[in-house]
Design an enzyme around this catalytic site. Structure first.
Site, short mmCIF file in Angstrom:
data_model
loop_
_atom_site.label_atom_id
_atom_site.label_comp_id
_atom_site.label_asym_id
_atom_site.label_seq_id
_atom_site.Cartn_x
_atom_site.Cartn_y
_atom_site.Cartn_z
CG HIS A 81 -2.13 -10.92 35.41
ND1 HIS A 81 -3.00 -11.62 35.02
CD2 HIS A 81 -1.01 -12.02 34.92
CE1 HIS A 81 -2.69 -13.22 35.03
NE2 HIS A 81 -1.84 -13.09 34.11
CD GLU A 120 1.00 -13.37 31.94
OE1 GLU A 120 1.39 -14.24 31.77
OE2 GLU A 120 0.02 -12.71 31.57
O1 LIG Z 1 -0.75 -15.88 33.29
C1 LIG Z 1 -0.02 -15.99 33.52
C2 LIG Z 1 1.21 -15.92 34.71
O2 LIG Z 1 0.82 -14.63 34.89
C3 LIG Z 1 0.25 -17.70 32.94
O3 LIG Z 1 -0.81 -18.38 33.20
P1 LIG Z 1 -0.49 -20.02 33.44
O4 LIG Z 1 1.18 -20.06 33.27
O5 LIG Z 1 -0.91 -20.63 34.33
O6 LIG Z 1 -1.25 -20.44 32.11
#
Ligand SMILES: O=C(CO)COP(=O)(O)O
Length: 214
Positions: free
Chosen positions: A85, A133
């Site tokens: 992550h 992400e």
């Molecule tokens: O890092 C995330 C999920 O692992 C995304 O976070 P948010 O949904 O708070 O933007």
């Protein structure tokens, strides 16, 4: 669409969110999983919701202190794990080792990545899925599917070029049914989200809105 709710270290009630996620998944038919703190895996799994770990370390049983053992999270009821992550980055070798640990214990895997190039590298390691992400959008109000649709389409193309068996999810700022629909339109097979549910005044209503368009 798969909805994976990462509770991070937010001060929410993990069992209440898990119970809501279980109910909304059952009512809607949408696959929803919850990834709580490792210490809450047991309690979350007991609700019956699909339960994921936020991380496992590239270790086996032995002399390791303060690490997260894949066997332990599987014993606690997890059936999958996040890996790499943005808030818990690993070296490439450690991602590979964590995937080995997950495979040893039959945990489904999602490797997170910042951008399509990292998605391609992650896909080459053979996880079940990758999640793109962009760090700058994490925790914000604007969904990646709206703020940076190119990165989602680029991630889908990058993973597909390496291994078409690897699903692609997207995350960062996802909080509504419209965000979920936009992610699906861009080719994502699921979304990874956190604050939209974990920090919501009413997590159940947030989950119901998320799946409303599926
Ligand atoms: O890092 C995330 C999920 O692992 C995304 O976070 P948010 O949904 O708070 O933007």
């Amino acid at each position: 669409m798969f909805v994976l709710v990462n509770l991070k270290a937010y001060p929410c009630d993990p069992v209440a969110v898990a119970t809501a996620a279980r109910d909304v998944a059952e009512a809607s038919g949408v696959r929803i999983a919850v990834a709580p703190q490792a210490a809450h895996l047991d309690a979350v799994a007991e609700t019956g919701v699909e339960t994921w770990a936020q991380h496992v370390d590239p270790i086996a049983h032995g002399s390791h202190t303060g690490h997260t053992l894949a066997e332990a999270v599987a014993d606690a009821g997890a059936t999958g794990t996040l890996c790499n992550h943005s808030e818990h980055r690993l070296t490439l070798a450690d991602v590979d080792g964590a995937l080995d640990a997950a495979e040893r214990t039959d945990l489904e895997t999602v490797v997170c990545a910042n951008n399509p190039d990292q998605v391609a590298a992650a896909a080459a390691l053979g996880p079940d899925a990758v999640a793109v992400e962009p760090p700058a959008l994490i925790g914000g109000d604007v969904s990646v599917s709206t703020a940076d649709p190119d990165i989602v389409e680029g991630a889908v193309a990058a993973a597909g070029a390496v291994d078409p068996e690897v699903d692609v999810y997207c995350g960062a700022g996802v909080s509504t049914g419209d965000d979920l629909a936009a992610a699906a339109d861009l080719g994502a097979a699921g979304v990874l989200l956190a604050s939209g549910v974990a920090k919501a005044d009413d997590p159940r209503a947030a989950l119901e809105d998320l799946v409303s368009g599926v």
